[in-house]
Design a protein around this motif. Structure first.
Motif, PDB file in Angstrom:
ATOM      1  N   TYR A 118       0.847  -1.185   0.000  1.00 27.14           N
ATOM      2  CA  TYR A 118       0.000   0.000   0.000  1.00 27.14           C
ATOM      3  C   TYR A 118       0.888   1.243   0.000  1.00 27.14           C
TER       4      TYR A 118
ATOM      5  N   GLU B 198       2.669   1.308   6.923  1.00 24.23           N
ATOM      6  CA  GLU B 198       2.776   1.559   5.487  1.00 24.23           C
ATOM      7  C   GLU B 198       4.188   1.341   4.961  1.00 24.23           C
TER       8      GLU B 198
ATOM      9  N   ASN C 246      -2.277  -0.513   4.760  1.00 21.31           N
ATOM     10  CA  ASN C 246      -3.044   0.637   5.237  1.00 21.31           C
ATOM     11  C   ASN C 246      -3.610   0.197   6.599  1.00 21.31           C
TER      12      ASN C 246
END
Length: 179
Positions: free
Chosen positions: A19, A75, A81
Motif C-alpha cells: 500500500y 505503510e 493501510n
C-alpha cells in the motif's frame, strides 16, 4: 523513468503490492526509498500479511483503541493501510470492538466522575478509580454509558490469538522499544 515505472520495478517480485498512501510524496521518498521487504508482502496461512500480525500484536497489549494513531511503519515497513486492515481484521473475526464498560480503562477518572455527576450520583470525591468503575456499573447500563464517550478498545478473539501465536517469527523480526 517515471515514478510509476520505478515503483512497478521496485515491487515486481512482491506477491502482494504494498500500500502507498495517496498523500505520500513519492518523488521525495524515492530518493531514499527503502522498499517494503518482500517477506512482509507474502500471505501467511490464514491469508494475513506480516502487518496484520503486527496489528494483532499491538491489540494484544490492551492499549490499542479507536483513537490510537497508526504508526507509519504499517505503510513503510509492512506495506499495509493500518486502518483499512484493522477494519478487515474486525470483519474477519480476528479482533472485536470492546463495549463501553470494557473500554472504561481508556478514559480518565475525571471523565468517569463527570459521567456519574451527570447521572446524579453523589459522594464522588472519595472514590478511587476502581470505585468509580463499580459505581458506573451500578448506576448505568451499557446503552446509557455508551453515548458518554467514543473511545473503544480493540481486543483479540480466539481466532486472532491463534493467528498471533502461529507467527512468532513476525514479532521476533519487529523492532522492539527498550523498556
Amino acid at each position: 523513468m517515471s515514478i510509476e515505472k520505478r515503483l512497478e520495478e521496485m515491487y515486481k517480485d512482491h506477491e502482494v503490492k504494498p500500500y502507498i498512501s495517496p498523500e505520500r510524496d513519492l518523488a521525495a521518498w524515492l530518493l531514499e526509498a527503502k522498499p517494503v521487504p518482500k517477506r512482509n508482502m507474502i500471505r501467511l496461512e490464514e491469508g494475513l500479511l506480516a502487518g496484520d500480525i503486527i496489528l494483532l500484536w499491538r491489540v494484544n497489549f490492551g492499549t490499542f483503541t479507536t483513537t490510537t494513531p497508526y504508526s507509519k511503519y504499517f505503510e513503510y515497513i509492512y506495506g499495509i493501510n493500518g486502518p483499512a486492515h484493522m477494519e478487515k481484521l474486525l470483519a474477519d473475526g480476528y479482533v472485536y470492538l470492546e463495549s463501553a464498560f470494557d473500554s472504561l480503562d481508556h478514559i480518565t477518572s475525571t471523565a468517569k466522575k463527570n459521567i456519574l455527576k451527570a447521572e446524579g450520583v453523589t459522594g464522588l470525591s472519595k472514590m478511587k478509580a476502581a470505585d468509580l468503575d463499580t459505581a458506573l456499573k451500578d448506576h448505568l447500563t451499557e446503552e446509557k454509558l455508551a453515548p458518554y464517550f467514543a473511545v473503544r478498545g480493540y481486543a483479540l478473539t480466539e481466532k486472532g490469538r491463534a493467528a498471533l501465536d502461529n507467527h512468532p517469527e513476525v514479532i521476533d523480526k519487529h523492532p522492539k522499544k527498550k523498556m
